[in-house]
Design an enzyme around this catalytic site. Structure first.
Site, short mmCIF file in Angstrom:
data_model
loop_
_atom_site.label_atom_id
_atom_site.label_comp_id
_atom_site.label_asym_id
_atom_site.label_seq_id
_atom_site.Cartn_x
_atom_site.Cartn_y
_atom_site.Cartn_z
N HIS A 193 40.58 -70.60 34.94
CA HIS A 193 41.32 -69.48 34.32
C HIS A 193 42.62 -69.22 35.10
O HIS A 193 43.68 -69.04 34.52
CB HIS A 193 40.49 -68.18 34.39
CG HIS A 193 39.25 -68.16 33.55
ND1 HIS A 193 38.04 -67.76 34.03
CD2 HIS A 193 39.06 -68.47 32.24
CE1 HIS A 193 37.14 -67.81 33.06
NE2 HIS A 193 37.73 -68.25 31.96
N LYS A 221 27.17 -58.88 24.31
CA LYS A 221 26.95 -60.08 25.12
C LYS A 221 26.51 -59.64 26.52
O LYS A 221 27.21 -58.85 27.16
CB LYS A 221 28.28 -60.85 25.18
CG LYS A 221 28.13 -62.30 25.61
CD LYS A 221 29.45 -63.02 25.34
CE LYS A 221 29.59 -64.27 26.16
NZ LYS A 221 30.90 -64.91 25.98
N ARG A 255 39.81 -77.34 27.61
CA ARG A 255 39.45 -78.23 28.72
C ARG A 255 39.12 -79.62 28.22
O ARG A 255 39.45 -80.62 28.83
CB ARG A 255 38.22 -77.67 29.46
CG ARG A 255 38.50 -76.43 30.26
CD ARG A 255 37.21 -75.76 30.62
NE ARG A 255 36.51 -75.33 29.40
CZ ARG A 255 35.50 -74.49 29.37
NH1 ARG A 255 35.01 -74.01 30.49
NH2 ARG A 255 34.93 -74.14 28.22
N SER A 312 32.69 -70.34 33.34
CA SER A 312 32.01 -69.18 33.92
C SER A 312 30.49 -69.35 33.81
O SER A 312 29.74 -69.02 34.73
CB SER A 312 32.42 -67.90 33.19
OG SER A 312 33.80 -67.68 33.32
O1 PNS Z 1 36.17 -66.31 27.14
P1 PNS Z 1 35.67 -66.35 25.73
O2 PNS Z 1 34.31 -65.68 25.65
O3 PNS Z 1 35.69 -67.73 25.16
O4 PNS Z 1 36.69 -65.44 24.84
C1 PNS Z 1 36.46 -65.22 23.47
C2 PNS Z 1 37.43 -64.14 22.92
C3 PNS Z 1 37.33 -62.88 23.74
C4 PNS Z 1 38.83 -64.67 22.97
C5 PNS Z 1 37.03 -63.86 21.44
O5 PNS Z 1 35.66 -63.62 21.36
C6 PNS Z 1 37.78 -62.69 20.81
O6 PNS Z 1 38.96 -62.76 20.61
N1 PNS Z 1 37.05 -61.58 20.53
C7 PNS Z 1 37.63 -60.37 20.00
C8 PNS Z 1 37.09 -60.02 18.62
C9 PNS Z 1 37.85 -60.77 17.55
O7 PNS Z 1 39.04 -60.61 17.37
N2 PNS Z 1 37.13 -61.67 16.84
C10 PNS Z 1 37.71 -62.55 15.86
C11 PNS Z 1 38.38 -63.71 16.58
S1 PNS Z 1 38.50 -65.11 15.59
#
Ligand code: PNS
Length: 162
Positions: A20, A44, A93, A131
């Site tokens: 990150h 989560k 990645r 993570s």
């Molecule tokens: O680190 P992660 O868990 O891969 O991040 C995922 C994240 C936070 C980017 C994604 O879950 C997100 O944007 N959530 C916010 C809710 C939302 O907008 N959902 C629709 C996205 S397509």
């Protein structure tokens, strides 16, 4: 004068990894401002609270003048709009990341057409770091000091057995 190009780097960051951080440093060189946005996801199960994750991130980015850390809930595109961001930054990645990232990027584009998703590659040394695996390796007694910043190792230790 043109508007600053603000980019949003969203994620769970539970916890922040060197991968990150590598991406944040790359993004900070590319954009006028980079906002690291931590999702408050009550559904989560997480190891660290959002506040703990924000503290770890803030400590890691303190030396980067154009990077800030914020938390959000609800739709990412809505938060991006509030923050004045024109770009969502995500790291890829490996090919395995691509499918989910493509789906998210296209969904976000549908929801807010003017907001672009930009993908960057973290340093190849971090291509295996996540993570989830950091937590698993730590829980099983492995050494994670090459995968997360030293203050994150301390935070993991402070959690005791996870
Ligand atoms: O680190 P992660 O868990 O891969 O991040 C995922 C994240 C936070 C980017 C994604 O879950 C997100 O944007 N959530 C916010 C809710 C939302 O907008 N959902 C629709 C996205 S397509």
């Amino acid at each position: 004068m043109s508007e600053p190009n603000i980019s949003l780097y969203p994620g769970s960051f539970d916890p922040l990894t060197n991968g990150h951080l590598d991406l944040i440093e790359r993004g900070a060189r590319l954009f006028d401002r980079l906002i690291v946005a931590i999702l408050r996801n009550e559904n989560k199960a997480s190891l660290f609270t959002v506040e703990e994750r924000a503290e770890m991130l803030r400590e890691a980015v303190r030396r980067l003048g154009n990077v800030s850390v914020e938390c959000f809930d609800g739709l990412l595109v809505r938060f991006a709009e509030q923050a004045g961001a024109r770009v969502i930054l995500r790291g890829i990645r490996a090919v395995s990341d691509y499918e989910f990232e493509l789906q998210m990027a296209l969904m976000n584009r549908k929801l807010r057409p003017g907001l672009e998703t930009v993908f960057m590659l973290p340093g190849e040394a971090y291509s295996y770091v996540s993570s989830r695996l950091v937590k698993e390796v730590y829980r099983l007694g492995g050494d994670v000091s090459a995968m997360v910043p030293p203050h994150v190792v301390e935070r993991l230790r402070a959690k005791g057995r996870i």
